[in-house]
Structures are given as C-alpha cells and as structure tokens.
Write a protein that holds these residues in place. Sequence first.
Motif, PDB file in Angstrom:
ATOM      1  N   ASP A 196     -15.191 -10.705 -28.922  1.00 26.78           N
ATOM      2  CA  ASP A 196     -16.114 -11.829 -28.767  1.00 26.78           C
ATOM      3  C   ASP A 196     -15.486 -12.992 -29.525  1.00 26.78           C
ATOM      4  O   ASP A 196     -15.450 -12.999 -30.758  1.00 26.78           O
ATOM      5  CB  ASP A 196     -17.476 -11.482 -29.347  1.00 26.78           C
ATOM      6  CG  ASP A 196     -18.484 -12.610 -29.216  1.00 26.78           C
ATOM      7  OD1 ASP A 196     -18.076 -13.738 -28.855  1.00 26.78           O
ATOM      8  OD2 ASP A 196     -19.673 -12.387 -29.502  1.00 26.78           O
ATOM      9  N   THR A 197     -14.967 -13.973 -28.815  1.00 23.74           N
ATOM     10  CA  THR A 197     -14.205 -15.038 -29.462  1.00 23.74           C
ATOM     11  C   THR A 197     -15.040 -15.906 -30.395  1.00 23.74           C
ATOM     12  O   THR A 197     -14.481 -16.621 -31.235  1.00 23.74           O
ATOM     13  CB  THR A 197     -13.533 -15.941 -28.417  1.00 23.74           C
ATOM     14  OG1 THR A 197     -14.527 -16.488 -27.537  1.00 23.74           O
ATOM     15  CG2 THR A 197     -12.511 -15.147 -27.612  1.00 23.74           C
ATOM     16  N   ALA A 198     -16.361 -15.856 -30.263  1.00 27.95           N
ATOM     17  CA  ALA A 198     -17.217 -16.616 -31.170  1.00 27.95           C
ATOM     18  C   ALA A 198     -17.243 -16.000 -32.565  1.00 27.95           C
ATOM     19  O   ALA A 198     -17.700 -16.640 -33.518  1.00 27.95           O
ATOM     20  CB  ALA A 198     -18.636 -16.706 -30.617  1.00 27.95           C
ATOM     21  N   GLU A 199     -16.736 -14.765 -32.684  1.00 24.22           N
ATOM     22  CA  GLU A 199     -16.670 -14.071 -33.980  1.00 24.22           C
ATOM     23  C   GLU A 199     -15.232 -14.127 -34.486  1.00 24.22           C
ATOM     24  O   GLU A 199     -14.339 -13.497 -33.921  1.00 24.22           O
ATOM     25  CB  GLU A 199     -17.133 -12.625 -33.833  1.00 24.22           C
ATOM     26  CG  GLU A 199     -18.578 -12.467 -33.394  1.00 24.22           C
ATOM     27  CD  GLU A 199     -19.548 -12.976 -34.458  1.00 24.22           C
ATOM     28  OE1 GLU A 199     -19.190 -12.926 -35.659  1.00 24.22           O
ATOM     29  OE2 GLU A 199     -20.640 -13.421 -34.081  1.00 24.22           O
ATOM     30  N   ASN A 242      -6.331 -19.458 -24.550  1.00 23.35           N
ATOM     31  CA  ASN A 242      -7.782 -19.435 -24.791  1.00 23.35           C
ATOM     32  C   ASN A 242      -8.495 -19.710 -23.473  1.00 23.35           C
ATOM     33  O   ASN A 242      -8.759 -20.862 -23.107  1.00 23.35           O
ATOM     34  CB  ASN A 242      -8.161 -20.491 -25.844  1.00 23.35           C
ATOM     35  CG  ASN A 242      -7.667 -20.127 -27.221  1.00 23.35           C
ATOM     36  OD1 ASN A 242      -8.016 -19.082 -27.764  1.00 23.35           O
ATOM     37  ND2 ASN A 242      -6.832 -20.984 -27.795  1.00 23.35           N
ATOM     38  N   ASN A 243      -8.784 -18.631 -22.765  1.00 24.17           N
ATOM     39  CA  ASN A 243      -9.413 -18.748 -21.454  1.00 24.17           C
ATOM     40  C   ASN A 243     -10.896 -18.396 -21.479  1.00 24.17           C
ATOM     41  O   ASN A 243     -11.638 -18.796 -20.580  1.00 24.17           O
ATOM     42  CB  ASN A 243      -8.685 -17.836 -20.460  1.00 24.17           C
ATOM     43  CG  ASN A 243      -9.392 -17.763 -19.122  1.00 24.17           C
ATOM     44  OD1 ASN A 243      -9.368 -18.695 -18.333  1.00 24.17           O
ATOM     45  ND2 ASN A 243     -10.065 -16.638 -18.861  1.00 24.17           N
ATOM     46  N   ALA A 244     -11.349 -17.634 -22.469  1.00 25.43           N
ATOM     47  CA  ALA A 244     -12.748 -17.196 -22.509  1.00 25.43           C
ATOM     48  C   ALA A 244     -13.679 -18.404 -22.427  1.00 25.43           C
ATOM     49  O   ALA A 244     -13.553 -19.363 -23.190  1.00 25.43           O
ATOM     50  CB  ALA A 244     -13.019 -16.413 -23.797  1.00 25.43           C
ATOM     51  N   GLY A 262     -15.392 -20.491 -29.771  1.00 29.41           N
ATOM     52  CA  GLY A 262     -14.454 -19.427 -29.430  1.00 29.41           C
ATOM     53  C   GLY A 262     -13.034 -19.945 -29.297  1.00 29.41           C
ATOM     54  O   GLY A 262     -12.078 -19.312 -29.755  1.00 29.41           O
ATOM     55  N   THR A 263     -12.883 -21.116 -28.662  1.00 29.78           N
ATOM     56  CA  THR A 263     -11.548 -21.684 -28.511  1.00 29.78           C
ATOM     57  C   THR A 263     -10.994 -22.169 -29.839  1.00 29.78           C
ATOM     58  O   THR A 263      -9.805 -22.000 -30.137  1.00 29.78           O
ATOM     59  CB  THR A 263     -11.572 -22.833 -27.487  1.00 29.78           C
ATOM     60  OG1 THR A 263     -12.005 -22.312 -26.225  1.00 29.78           O
ATOM     61  CG2 THR A 263     -10.201 -23.459 -27.328  1.00 29.78           C
ATOM     62  N   ARG A 297      -7.065 -21.500 -34.201  1.00 27.92           N
ATOM     63  CA  ARG A 297      -6.782 -21.376 -35.630  1.00 27.92           C
ATOM     64  C   ARG A 297      -6.049 -20.074 -35.941  1.00 27.92           C
ATOM     65  O   ARG A 297      -5.079 -20.050 -36.716  1.00 27.92           O
ATOM     66  CB  ARG A 297      -8.090 -21.456 -36.425  1.00 27.92           C
ATOM     67  CG  ARG A 297      -8.623 -22.878 -36.558  1.00 27.92           C
ATOM     68  CD  ARG A 297     -10.064 -22.920 -37.035  1.00 27.92           C
ATOM     69  NE  ARG A 297     -10.297 -22.132 -38.229  1.00 27.92           N
ATOM     70  CZ  ARG A 297     -10.092 -22.566 -39.489  1.00 27.92           C
ATOM     71  NH1 ARG A 297      -9.607 -23.793 -39.690  1.00 27.92           N
ATOM     72  NH2 ARG A 297     -10.369 -21.805 -40.521  1.00 27.92           N
ATOM     73  N   VAL A 298      -6.501 -18.993 -35.319  1.00 26.59           N
ATOM     74  CA  VAL A 298      -5.859 -17.696 -35.548  1.00 26.59           C
ATOM     75  C   VAL A 298      -4.440 -17.689 -34.983  1.00 26.59           C
ATOM     76  O   VAL A 298      -3.490 -17.253 -35.655  1.00 26.59           O
ATOM     77  CB  VAL A 298      -6.698 -16.565 -34.927  1.00 26.59           C
ATOM     78  CG1 VAL A 298      -5.917 -15.251 -34.897  1.00 26.59           C
ATOM     79  CG2 VAL A 298      -8.003 -16.383 -35.700  1.00 26.59           C
TER      80      VAL A 298
END
Length: 265
Positions: A58-61, A84-86, A113-114, A119-120
């Motif tokens: 879950d990209t929001a996490e 970052n496609n989600a 999420g993006t 950042r990661v």
Amino acid sequence: MANIVITGSTKGIGFGLARAFLDNGHNVIISGRSEETVSSALDRLHAPTAQCRGLACDTAELSQVEALWEFAEATFGTVDIWINNAGLARTGWSIQDIPQQEIAAMVGTNLLGTINGCRVAAAGMRKQDEGKIFNMLGGGSDGEYFPGMGVYGTTKRGLDYFTDALSRELKDTGILVGKIRPGMVITEAVIREARQNPDRFASSRRFMNNLVDQVETVSAYLAEKILDCNKSGEKIRWLSGGKIAARMLVGLVRKREDQFARHGL
C-alpha cells in the motif's frame, strides 16, 4: 538488462508495462495492495521467478514502500528504474458531491503514495549513484478541466509540480526523474465506470472511441521510451496534441473500429 519496480502493477497500465518489460528480457518487481492480486498477476504474466517477483504494498504507507525497495534490492541487487504507477480514479462526481472517502483514497494513493515512492527510491538510488524515477500523470496534470474529474485532476496536477520539483532537487545526482502521460487507455477502471453509468458512457462513446487505446499498445510504446529516456524532467506522452487533432479529423470522415467491443461494452 534493467531491474524495474512498478507500483500498482497487478492490472491496467502497470500490468501492461510489466509485461512489456518482461517480453524484452528485463527483470521486474510488481506490486499491488494485496497478496491475492499480486499472486494472480504473477500467474498471468507467466514469467520465471528469477525474472519477475511480486510484493503486496500500500503505497500510502511509507513502511510498506520501504519494504518494497528492500525486497527489490534483495532480489535483483539494484533498482535501475522505479515507476510510481499506483493510482485511483474515482470520477463522475462534482467536487461537492464526491464522497469524502473517495477524496481521501485518491489523495492518499495518487499524491502521498507517489511522494512516498519517490522519497524511498531517491534515497536508495543515491546510494547506487544512479537510477530513473518515473511518475504516472493523467487527466488534469496539464491544467485542463474534465467534468467529474475535479479531485482526481487536482491530484495529477499536483504530481506534475511535485515531479518538476524533485527533478530540480536531484539535478546534481545521477538520478533521472521523468513523467509519463499515457493518454486514454481502456483499463479495468474505465470498464467499471462504463458499466456503472451506462447512459453517460453511451453519450460519450463515439467521442472517446477516437481517442482511447488498448493497454498493450500504449504499454509497449511507453516501456521503450522509459528505457531510452536520458534527460531528467522529460515527459513521455503517448497521446500528443497532434495525434489528438489528427484522430478527431479522421473521425469526421471515417469511423474508427470500436475499441470497446472487445471488452463487452
């Protein structure tokens, strides 16, 4: 051979990109919100485990995005390209009528999420001294208005600014930052919305048919351009202004083959 991570790649354009990269011999990590969707996507890709793996994310996490990078790094050693496609498109409502939970979902996935993914990936690529990060834009990112897409378009407009800012901040590193504008693609989300609101779909079908394309067509083009991209800040666009104008002109004299029929619409 590139090592590629694609968020939100169990369906739609993300899945199409994964297939296109795999077909050309590259290594891919796919991700989706649940283990079930990831497992199903891996089965449909039919790729060797050594070439394609998947992880629920879950990209929001932020912690889950960090785990995705660590998984990719442990699997392939390095990450050459992070996409970052989600994203979520909840359209058809005015800004005042859209349910609050839909606003939170789109802002959480499309923006937060993006940002988490960038950042990661940037932190990991700084250690590698190189890499490419691409953000998936969409309707509204250039400032254009589409009825029923006020909130969605706002998130994509914000991503356009954010991607420009990140590109400038990383200009003295070996990290390239780019944008992807896929155009109008017939994804599961488009099919779902067409079935939920058949009257609205029927009224716009002829116009949309001139502009929409199939996932596999667009994905193959985008994958090639992503691999070839060597300039930070570049926007990879499938449906350019010239292509739109040409299709609309041709549509006045010759009906295009129905692009929706194969999807049962």
